[in-house]
Scaffold this active site. Structure first.
Site, PDB file in Angstrom:
ATOM      1  N   GLN A   1      -4.539  -1.250   9.683  1.00  0.00           N
ATOM      2  CA  GLN A   1      -4.598  -2.651   9.149  1.00  0.00           C
ATOM      3  C   GLN A   1      -5.184  -3.730   9.994  1.00  0.00           C
ATOM      4  O   GLN A   1      -4.634  -3.736  11.254  1.00  0.00           O
ATOM      5  CB  GLN A   1      -3.243  -3.122   8.650  1.00  0.00           C
TER       6      GLN A   1
ATOM      7  N   ASP B   1     -11.132   2.937   4.207  1.00  0.00           N
ATOM      8  CA  ASP B   1     -11.591   1.529   4.433  1.00  0.00           C
ATOM      9  C   ASP B   1     -13.044   1.466   4.191  1.00  0.00           C
ATOM     10  O   ASP B   1     -13.376   0.204   3.788  1.00  0.00           O
ATOM     11  CB  ASP B   1     -10.963   0.869   5.547  1.00  0.00           C
TER      12      ASP B   1
ATOM     13  N   LYS C   1       0.736  -1.394  -0.183  1.00  0.00           N
ATOM     14  CA  LYS C   1      -0.068   0.063   0.185  1.00  0.00           C
ATOM     15  C   LYS C   1       0.887   1.244   0.072  1.00  0.00           C
ATOM     16  O   LYS C   1       0.668   2.080  -1.036  1.00  0.00           O
ATOM     17  CB  LYS C   1      -0.855   0.029   1.214  1.00  0.00           C
TER      18      LYS C   1
HETATM   19  N1  GUN Z   1      -7.056  -6.595   6.286  1.00  0.00           N
HETATM   20  C1  GUN Z   1      -7.307  -7.326   5.354  1.00  0.00           C
HETATM   21  N2  GUN Z   1      -7.848  -6.441   4.234  1.00  0.00           N
HETATM   22  C2  GUN Z   1      -7.898  -5.163   4.638  1.00  0.00           C
HETATM   23  C3  GUN Z   1      -8.328  -4.203   4.203  1.00  0.00           C
HETATM   24  O1  GUN Z   1      -8.847  -3.963   3.168  1.00  0.00           O
HETATM   25  N3  GUN Z   1      -8.139  -2.906   5.053  1.00  0.00           N
HETATM   26  C4  GUN Z   1      -7.697  -3.165   6.361  1.00  0.00           C
HETATM   27  N4  GUN Z   1      -7.489  -1.991   7.188  1.00  0.00           N
HETATM   28  N5  GUN Z   1      -7.113  -4.226   6.829  1.00  0.00           N
HETATM   29  C5  GUN Z   1      -7.311  -5.245   6.081  1.00  0.00           C
END
Ligand code: GUN
Length: 294
Positions: free
Chosen positions: A97, A120, A53
């Site tokens: 995350q 998100d 990311k």
């Molecule tokens: N863990 C797995 N996928 C995601 C996501 O799209 N966002 C976040 N914050 N954590 C995740």
């Protein structure tokens, strides 16, 4: 006939190209979109997602503030960081995350994020807005799946979509988006999960099957109708001594067998994965635009 492969990397690149123009316009007005990424602990899969990311942000010209905290971080420390980011004008998006290490209260952390920076789409306010069809940040993986279908010319309107998996991150929001009364929705949706009696009975009736169960070989060839579209959201690490890292990635679908029956299929890696990150960039740019509207 073997299925056409839906190339997530190419479609992601196309959307990132569109975003580049938008970022240039924002920069011309003195606005640099900013994303804060918070990783608590050292789960290897989470670390590699977060690194990807951050790299994507740098490549496209989004400012990324990275906060890597030890697994022993307290709830109070994490909440304090979220509040600080809520008030930071350089930051338009906050990503914590998931999953968080044991002992941390995930719901409380998500609730603390300013809904206007919740790129998100996990805050209950954004979840609620999405469900009733109001403007909201859409969760990145479900939104990415819809973009893959739309940009591959696959009709969602009127289709029967079977989603295998009911997580808060993928299954539930994706099912909701697909049934919205909208040009990219209007599907008839079935959700299957670990307590469904015969998943194959449902998937065999589907025009589109989305596998989001988090388990290899959940969807096998006998579960697919000839000519169906198959989207594989799974990312599973399988030990493989022949690989430098000691593992390889597989999805939830038995790819080699299912591709002989499906009309379209996404590979793992290179299918849904690049789209998730791209929709995160999309939401961050949208948030910067909204914060500096007018
Ligand atoms: N863990 C797995 N996928 C995601 C996501 O799209 N966002 C976040 N914050 N954590 C995740």
């Amino acid at each position: 006939m073997a299925a056409s492969i839906i190339d997530g990397k190419t479609i992601a690149q196309q959307i990132r190209g569109e975003l580049t123009g938008e970022i240039a316009q924002l920069k011309a007005r003195g606005v640099i979109p900013g994303l804060a990424v918070v990783l608590v602990g050292d789960d290897p899969a989470s670390r590699s997602y977060v690194t990807a990311k951050e790299k994507a942000c740098h490549e496209i010209g989004i400012y990324s503030a990275d906060h890597r905290l030890p697994a022993a971080t307290s709830q109070a420390e994490l909440m304090a960081l979220v509040r600080q980011l809520n008030g930071d004008p350089r930051i338009h998006g906050i990503l914590v995350q998931l999953p968080l290490p044991k002992g941390l209260d995930e719901s409380a952390v998500l609730l603390a994020i300013d809904p206007d920076k919740d790129i998100d789409g996990f805050h209950p306010i954004n979840v609620g807005r999405m469900v009733i069809g109001e403007k909201a940040f859409l969760p990145c993986t479900p939104h990415g799946v819809i973009q893959l279908l739309v940009r591959s010319g696959i009709r969602i309107d009127g289709a029967h979509v079977v989603v295998v998996g009911r997580s808060n991150i993928v299954g539930k929001p994706l099912a909701n988006l697909l049934l919205q009364k909208s040009p990219h929705g209007n599907a008839t949706v079935t959700i299957c999960h670990t307590r469904t009696k015969d998943i194959g009975h449902h998937t065999r009736q589907a025009d589109i099957v989305v596998a989001a169960a988090g388990r290899p070989n959940t969807v096998t060839a006998d579960m697919i109708r000839e000519g169906a579209v198959v989207i594989d959201v799974g990312v599973n690490r399988i030990e493989d001594a022949s690989k430098k890292q000691g593992f390889r990635l597989v999805g939830d679908v038995d790819f080699e067998a299912v591709r002989l029956k499906a009309s379209f299929i996404t590979p793992v890696p290179g299918g849904v994965g690049p789209m998730t990150i791209t929709m995160l960039l999309y939401n961050t740019v949208a948030s910067a635009r909204r914060h500096h509207a007018g």
